[in-house]
Design a protein around this motif. Structure first.
Motif, PDB file in Angstrom:
ATOM      1  N   ARG A   1       0.762  -1.150   0.216  1.00  0.00           N
ATOM      2  CA  ARG A   1       0.020   0.140   0.060  1.00  0.00           C
ATOM      3  C   ARG A   1       0.947   1.199  -0.039  1.00  0.00           C
ATOM      4  O   ARG A   1       1.680   1.393   0.964  1.00  0.00           O
ATOM      5  N   LEU A   2       0.471   2.285  -0.971  1.00  0.00           N
ATOM      6  CA  LEU A   2       1.350   3.468  -0.978  1.00  0.00           C
ATOM      7  C   LEU A   2       2.752   3.029  -0.978  1.00  0.00           C
ATOM      8  O   LEU A   2       3.261   2.188  -1.955  1.00  0.00           O
ATOM      9  N   ASP A   3       3.545   3.531  -0.097  1.00  0.00           N
ATOM     10  CA  ASP A   3       5.176   3.062   0.080  1.00  0.00           C
ATOM     11  C   ASP A   3       5.290   2.015   1.069  1.00  0.00           C
ATOM     12  O   ASP A   3       6.406   1.956   1.433  1.00  0.00           O
ATOM     13  N   PHE A   4       4.448   1.458   1.474  1.00  0.00           N
ATOM     14  CA  PHE A   4       4.720   0.383   2.762  1.00  0.00           C
ATOM     15  C   PHE A   4       4.058  -0.932   2.476  1.00  0.00           C
ATOM     16  O   PHE A   4       3.074  -1.029   1.604  1.00  0.00           O
ATOM     17  N   SER A   5       4.641  -1.916   3.252  1.00  0.00           N
ATOM     18  CA  SER A   5       4.174  -3.478   3.187  1.00  0.00           C
ATOM     19  C   SER A   5       3.152  -3.472   4.294  1.00  0.00           C
ATOM     20  O   SER A   5       3.456  -3.091   5.497  1.00  0.00           O
ATOM     21  N   LEU A   6       2.008  -4.000   4.202  1.00  0.00           N
ATOM     22  CA  LEU A   6       1.140  -3.955   5.221  1.00  0.00           C
ATOM     23  C   LEU A   6       0.601  -5.714   5.163  1.00  0.00           C
ATOM     24  O   LEU A   6       0.178  -6.216   4.510  1.00  0.00           O
ATOM     25  N   THR A   7       0.847  -6.239   6.551  1.00  0.00           N
ATOM     26  CA  THR A   7       0.303  -7.596   6.866  1.00  0.00           C
ATOM     27  C   THR A   7      -0.922  -7.695   7.491  1.00  0.00           C
ATOM     28  O   THR A   7      -1.005  -6.939   8.761  1.00  0.00           O
ATOM     29  N   MET A   8      -1.806  -8.435   6.997  1.00  0.00           N
ATOM     30  CA  MET A   8      -3.200  -8.367   7.860  1.00  0.00           C
ATOM     31  C   MET A   8      -3.560  -9.872   7.983  1.00  0.00           C
ATOM     32  O   MET A   8      -3.311 -10.789   7.308  1.00  0.00           O
ATOM     33  N   LYS A   9      -4.221 -10.066   9.254  1.00  0.00           N
ATOM     34  CA  LYS A   9      -4.832 -11.377   9.381  1.00  0.00           C
ATOM     35  C   LYS A   9      -6.361 -11.060   9.615  1.00  0.00           C
ATOM     36  O   LYS A   9      -6.868 -10.227  10.303  1.00  0.00           O
ATOM     37  N   THR A  10      -7.120 -11.884   9.305  1.00  0.00           N
ATOM     38  CA  THR A  10      -8.407 -11.554   9.065  1.00  0.00           C
ATOM     39  C   THR A  10      -9.358 -12.883   9.458  1.00  0.00           C
ATOM     40  O   THR A  10      -8.983 -14.009   9.067  1.00  0.00           O
ATOM     41  N   ILE A  11     -10.275 -12.544  10.177  1.00  0.00           N
ATOM     42  CA  ILE A  11     -11.408 -13.564  10.333  1.00  0.00           C
ATOM     43  C   ILE A  11     -12.501 -13.224   9.817  1.00  0.00           C
ATOM     44  O   ILE A  11     -13.091 -11.881   9.828  1.00  0.00           O
ATOM     45  N   SER A  12     -13.024 -13.870   8.784  1.00  0.00           N
ATOM     46  CA  SER A  12     -14.282 -13.654   7.975  1.00  0.00           C
ATOM     47  C   SER A  12     -15.449 -14.578   8.691  1.00  0.00           C
ATOM     48  O   SER A  12     -15.469 -15.627   8.809  1.00  0.00           O
ATOM     49  N   PHE A  13     -16.713 -14.019   8.941  1.00  0.00           N
ATOM     50  CA  PHE A  13     -17.918 -14.641   9.228  1.00  0.00           C
ATOM     51  C   PHE A  13     -18.741 -14.738   8.219  1.00  0.00           C
ATOM     52  O   PHE A  13     -19.077 -13.476   7.588  1.00  0.00           O
ATOM     53  N   ILE A  14     -19.213 -15.603   7.643  1.00  0.00           N
ATOM     54  CA  ILE A  14     -19.862 -16.021   6.218  1.00  0.00           C
ATOM     55  C   ILE A  14     -21.136 -16.599   6.264  1.00  0.00           C
ATOM     56  O   ILE A  14     -21.362 -17.624   6.937  1.00  0.00           O
ATOM     57  N   THR A  15     -22.197 -16.281   5.824  1.00  0.00           N
ATOM     58  CA  THR A  15     -23.462 -16.881   5.715  1.00  0.00           C
ATOM     59  C   THR A  15     -24.049 -16.544   4.456  1.00  0.00           C
ATOM     60  O   THR A  15     -23.614 -15.754   3.742  1.00  0.00           O
ATOM     61  N   ILE A  16     -25.043 -17.199   4.190  1.00  0.00           N
ATOM     62  CA  ILE A  16     -25.927 -17.073   2.993  1.00  0.00           C
ATOM     63  C   ILE A  16     -27.367 -16.853   3.333  1.00  0.00           C
ATOM     64  O   ILE A  16     -27.920 -17.460   4.100  1.00  0.00           O
ATOM     65  N   TYR A  17     -27.957 -15.825   2.848  1.00  0.00           N
ATOM     66  CA  TYR A  17     -29.099 -15.195   3.145  1.00  0.00           C
ATOM     67  C   TYR A  17     -29.939 -14.707   2.203  1.00  0.00           C
ATOM     68  O   TYR A  17     -29.316 -13.766   1.352  1.00  0.00           O
ATOM     69  N   GLU A  18     -31.379 -15.425   1.642  1.00  0.00           N
ATOM     70  CA  GLU A  18     -31.912 -14.915   0.619  1.00  0.00           C
ATOM     71  C   GLU A  18     -31.244 -14.602  -0.658  1.00  0.00           C
ATOM     72  O   GLU A  18     -31.284 -13.646  -1.521  1.00  0.00           O
ATOM     73  N   GLY A  19     -30.306 -15.512  -1.065  1.00  0.00           N
ATOM     74  CA  GLY A  19     -29.687 -15.808  -2.369  1.00  0.00           C
ATOM     75  C   GLY A  19     -28.433 -14.803  -2.433  1.00  0.00           C
ATOM     76  O   GLY A  19     -27.910 -14.515  -3.322  1.00  0.00           O
ATOM     77  N   LYS A  20     -27.943 -14.471  -1.245  1.00  0.00           N
ATOM     78  CA  LYS A  20     -26.827 -13.323  -1.051  1.00  0.00           C
ATOM     79  C   LYS A  20     -25.910 -13.892  -0.131  1.00  0.00           C
ATOM     80  O   LYS A  20     -26.292 -14.498   0.921  1.00  0.00           O
ATOM     81  N   PHE A  21     -24.593 -13.838  -0.411  1.00  0.00           N
ATOM     82  CA  PHE A  21     -23.478 -14.047   0.476  1.00  0.00           C
ATOM     83  C   PHE A  21     -23.403 -12.769   1.479  1.00  0.00           C
ATOM     84  O   PHE A  21     -23.587 -11.506   1.079  1.00  0.00           O
ATOM     85  N   VAL A  22     -23.430 -13.049   2.698  1.00  0.00           N
ATOM     86  CA  VAL A  22     -23.231 -12.085   3.656  1.00  0.00           C
ATOM     87  C   VAL A  22     -21.949 -12.347   4.332  1.00  0.00           C
ATOM     88  O   VAL A  22     -21.734 -13.392   5.027  1.00  0.00           O
ATOM     89  N   PHE A  23     -21.169 -11.376   4.378  1.00  0.00           N
ATOM     90  CA  PHE A  23     -19.717 -11.362   5.059  1.00  0.00           C
ATOM     91  C   PHE A  23     -19.546 -10.419   6.137  1.00  0.00           C
ATOM     92  O   PHE A  23     -19.749  -9.198   5.761  1.00  0.00           O
ATOM     93  N   LEU A  24     -18.998 -10.767   7.040  1.00  0.00           N
ATOM     94  CA  LEU A  24     -18.590  -9.794   8.126  1.00  0.00           C
ATOM     95  C   LEU A  24     -16.856 -10.151   8.346  1.00  0.00           C
ATOM     96  O   LEU A  24     -16.753 -11.261   8.771  1.00  0.00           O
ATOM     97  N   GLN A  25     -16.126  -9.198   7.612  1.00  0.00           N
ATOM     98  CA  GLN A  25     -14.750  -9.422   7.788  1.00  0.00           C
ATOM     99  C   GLN A  25     -13.923  -8.492   8.718  1.00  0.00           C
ATOM    100  O   GLN A  25     -14.102  -7.311   8.482  1.00  0.00           O
ATOM    101  N   CYS A  26     -13.189  -9.076   9.387  1.00  0.00           N
ATOM    102  CA  CYS A  26     -12.662  -8.378  10.876  1.00  0.00           C
ATOM    103  C   CYS A  26     -10.980  -8.637  10.683  1.00  0.00           C
ATOM    104  O   CYS A  26     -10.631  -9.692  10.398  1.00  0.00           O
ATOM    105  N   TYR A  27     -10.396  -7.287  10.494  1.00  0.00           N
ATOM    106  CA  TYR A  27      -9.078  -7.420  10.105  1.00  0.00           C
ATOM    107  C   TYR A  27      -8.069  -6.723  11.168  1.00  0.00           C
ATOM    108  O   TYR A  27      -8.485  -5.976  11.861  1.00  0.00           O
ATOM    109  N   VAL A  28      -6.864  -7.065  11.241  1.00  0.00           N
ATOM    110  CA  VAL A  28      -5.954  -6.762  12.455  1.00  0.00           C
ATOM    111  C   VAL A  28      -4.656  -6.693  11.205  1.00  0.00           C
ATOM    112  O   VAL A  28      -4.428  -7.502  10.540  1.00  0.00           O
ATOM    113  N   SER A  29      -4.212  -5.308  11.193  1.00  0.00           N
ATOM    114  CA  SER A  29      -3.004  -5.248  10.565  1.00  0.00           C
ATOM    115  C   SER A  29      -1.521  -5.041  11.511  1.00  0.00           C
ATOM    116  O   SER A  29      -1.609  -4.657  12.586  1.00  0.00           O
ATOM    117  N   ALA A  30      -0.509  -5.264  10.797  1.00  0.00           N
ATOM    118  CA  ALA A  30       0.563  -4.913  11.531  1.00  0.00           C
ATOM    119  C   ALA A  30       1.727  -4.541  10.358  1.00  0.00           C
ATOM    120  O   ALA A  30       1.917  -5.021   9.398  1.00  0.00           O
TER     121      ALA A  30
END
Length: 127
Positions: free
Chosen positions: A68-97
């Motif tokens: 990103r821009l002029d630096f490197s960013l490492t992220m760890k992500t937990i995604s909570f995923i379901t399907i509702y009424e024909g749609k993917f529902v994603f809740l993605q939570c990130y921590v970067s360092a």
């Protein structure tokens, strides 16, 4: 800060009157299918099936490094995923360092908050 949460809804492109069966949903949330959802260059860590507001879903954890821009960013992500009424529902939570920071420690610090946010998700139409 270096933590953020993204809520996303993505249409599956199914006909409006098509209702996925539980077996079809189970097939979508296999470990192999979830691994395919990890962005290119990401490292799959784990996945498991969950219930998200009474809907079959999955929890997936992965790590990725992006430039990103002029630096490197490492992220760890937990995604909570379901399907509702024909749609993917994603809740993605990130921590970067940034280089030299302990990503695992930061992730573990925020994991209880991320789970509380996911647990607060309510798909009100089903009630």
């Amino acid at each position: 800060g270096q933590e953020f949460i993204l809520f996303m809804v993505k249409d599956l492109g199914l006909p409006n009157d098509y209702i996925l069966t539980n077996d079809e949903i189970d097939e979508i949330f296999t470990q192999n299918m979830l691994k395919q959802m990890v962005p290119d260059g990401g490292e799959f860590i784990s996945a498991k099936k969950i219930l998200l507001d009474n809907q079959i879903g999955a929890q997936m954890i992965f790590k990725i490094t992006e430039e990103r821009l002029d630096f490197s960013l490492t992220m760890k992500t937990i995604s909570f995923i379901t399907i509702y009424e024909g749609k993917f529902v994603f809740l993605q939570c990130y921590v970067s360092a940034e280089q030299g920071e302990d990503l695992a420690e930061r992730f573990n610090l925020f994991l209880p908050l991320f789970r509380q946010v996911a647990n607060s998700l309510i798909l009100i139409d089903q009630y």
